[in-house]
Design a protein around this motif. Structure first.
Motif, PDB file in Angstrom:
ATOM      1  N   HIS A  52       0.866  -8.668   0.752  1.00  0.00           N
ATOM      2  CA  HIS A  52      -0.453  -8.072   0.488  1.00  0.00           C
ATOM      3  C   HIS A  52      -0.967  -8.557  -0.856  1.00  0.00           C
ATOM      4  O   HIS A  52      -0.243  -8.554  -1.844  1.00  0.00           O
ATOM      5  CB  HIS A  52      -0.372  -6.545   0.507  1.00  0.00           C
ATOM      6  CG  HIS A  52       0.834  -5.993  -0.189  1.00  0.00           C
ATOM      7  ND1 HIS A  52       0.818  -5.565  -1.494  1.00  0.00           N
ATOM      8  CD2 HIS A  52       2.123  -5.865   0.226  1.00  0.00           C
ATOM      9  CE1 HIS A  52       2.027  -5.156  -1.832  1.00  0.00           C
ATOM     10  NE2 HIS A  52       2.840  -5.327  -0.822  1.00  0.00           N
ATOM     11  N   TRP A  75       4.797  -8.606   5.227  1.00  0.00           N
ATOM     12  CA  TRP A  75       4.148  -8.149   6.459  1.00  0.00           C
ATOM     13  C   TRP A  75       5.050  -8.405   7.658  1.00  0.00           C
ATOM     14  O   TRP A  75       5.547  -9.526   7.840  1.00  0.00           O
ATOM     15  CB  TRP A  75       2.820  -8.876   6.648  1.00  0.00           C
ATOM     16  CG  TRP A  75       2.136  -8.486   7.923  1.00  0.00           C
ATOM     17  CD1 TRP A  75       1.387  -7.376   8.122  1.00  0.00           C
ATOM     18  CD2 TRP A  75       2.183  -9.186   9.162  1.00  0.00           C
ATOM     19  NE1 TRP A  75       0.951  -7.338   9.429  1.00  0.00           N
ATOM     20  CE2 TRP A  75       1.429  -8.435  10.090  1.00  0.00           C
ATOM     21  CE3 TRP A  75       2.793 -10.370   9.598  1.00  0.00           C
ATOM     22  CZ2 TRP A  75       1.256  -8.826  11.412  1.00  0.00           C
ATOM     23  CZ3 TRP A  75       2.625 -10.767  10.920  1.00  0.00           C
ATOM     24  CH2 TRP A  75       1.859 -10.003  11.799  1.00  0.00           C
ATOM     25  N   TRP A 107       4.393  -2.955   5.992  1.00  0.00           N
ATOM     26  CA  TRP A 107       4.797  -3.658   4.787  1.00  0.00           C
ATOM     27  C   TRP A 107       6.253  -3.310   4.556  1.00  0.00           C
ATOM     28  O   TRP A 107       6.591  -2.153   4.312  1.00  0.00           O
ATOM     29  CB  TRP A 107       3.946  -3.243   3.583  1.00  0.00           C
ATOM     30  CG  TRP A 107       2.489  -3.533   3.747  1.00  0.00           C
ATOM     31  CD1 TRP A 107       1.478  -2.624   3.797  1.00  0.00           C
ATOM     32  CD2 TRP A 107       1.876  -4.822   3.862  1.00  0.00           C
ATOM     33  NE1 TRP A 107       0.269  -3.272   3.952  1.00  0.00           N
ATOM     34  CE2 TRP A 107       0.483  -4.617   3.989  1.00  0.00           C
ATOM     35  CE3 TRP A 107       2.364  -6.132   3.874  1.00  0.00           C
ATOM     36  CZ2 TRP A 107      -0.426  -5.664   4.128  1.00  0.00           C
ATOM     37  CZ3 TRP A 107       1.459  -7.169   4.021  1.00  0.00           C
ATOM     38  CH2 TRP A 107       0.093  -6.941   4.143  1.00  0.00           C
ATOM     39  N   CYS A 161       0.864  -0.278   7.466  1.00  0.00           N
ATOM     40  CA  CYS A 161      -0.283  -1.002   6.884  1.00  0.00           C
ATOM     41  C   CYS A 161      -1.563  -0.182   6.949  1.00  0.00           C
ATOM     42  O   CYS A 161      -2.420  -0.301   6.076  1.00  0.00           O
ATOM     43  CB  CYS A 161      -0.492  -2.331   7.615  1.00  0.00           C
ATOM     44  SG  CYS A 161       0.860  -3.499   7.419  1.00  0.00           S
TER      45      CYS A 161
END
Ligand code: ZN
Length: 167
Positions: A52, A75, A107, A161
Motif C-alpha cells: 500500500h 497485498w 494486507w 483492505c
C-alpha cells in the motif's frame, strides 16, 4: 454585473466544500474509483509483490489513528475469515466482507506486531473446535473493529483492505 450572469448552479458549486486534495480526509477503498489499483505500488524489497502506498488508518472519522506505515503490508487475495457475528458489522465504517467460503483482499503483515504503528487485539476466540484460536485486530485508540485477524501466537497479521482508511 449581476449574479444573474452566472450559469445556473455555479454559485452553489463554488460554495460546496471540495474534498479533492484534502489530506485530512480518511479515504476508504470504496472512495477510489479504481479500487485496490489506486492504493497499491510495488514493494521495494520484492518488485513482484504489491504493498500500500498510503498509510493505513483507523477508518473511523474523528479517529484516524495510524495503524501501519505505507509500504509495510503485502497485498494478498486469501481465504476469507468470518470477522463478524451473524448480525453483521456493528459500525457503518466497517463494510461487510465477502461471504465465506471465498476469498477477500488483505494486507498481510509479518513477522510480528512490531511492524504496526498502533494496533489492538481482542481476546482469543475459538471459531470452531478444529480451528486455532483467532484474535481480531482493532484500533488501539478507539477499539473500532474487527479490522482484521491473526492466529493466537501466530506470525501473520491480516488487515482487511476494505476496513482500513487510506491517507
Ligand atoms: Zn480508531
Amino acid at each position: 454585473m449581476s449574479n444573474q450572469s452566472l450559469p445556473p448552479g455555479a454559485l452553489e458549486a463554488l460554495k460546496r466544500p471540495s474534498n479533492v486534495g484534502d489530506r485530512s480526509t480518511i479515504r476508504k477503498l470504496s472512495d477510489f474509483n479504481e479500487g485496490i489499483l489506486a492504493v497499491v505500488t510495488s514493494r521495494n524489497i520484492d518488485l513482484g509483490e504489491l504493498t500500500h502506498k498510503f498509510d493505513l488508518l483507523c477508518p473511523r472519522n474523528g479517529c484516524g489513528s495510524v495503524i501501519l506505515k505505507a509500504g509495510v503490508g503485502r497485498w494478498v487475495e486469501h481465504d476469507g475469515v468470518e470477522l463478524d457475528n451473524e448480525k453483521g458489522p456493528l459500525h457503518p465504517d466497517l463494510p461487510a466482507l465477502p461471504t465465506t467460503p471465498g476469498t477477500a483482499q488483505w494486507w498481510l503483515v509479518s513477522p510480528n506486531m512490531m511492524e504496526f504503528e498502533n494496533i489492538g487485539f481482542t481476546r482469543p476466540v475459538q471459531q470452531d473446535a478444529a480451528a486455532k484460536k483467532l484474535k481480531f485486530l482493532i484500533c488501539a485508540e478507539c477499539d473500532l473493529g474487527p479490522l482484521g485477524w491473526c492466529e493466537e501466537g501466530g506470525s501473520e497479521f491480516w488487515l482487511a483492505c476494505s476496513r482500513v482508511g487510506y491517507r
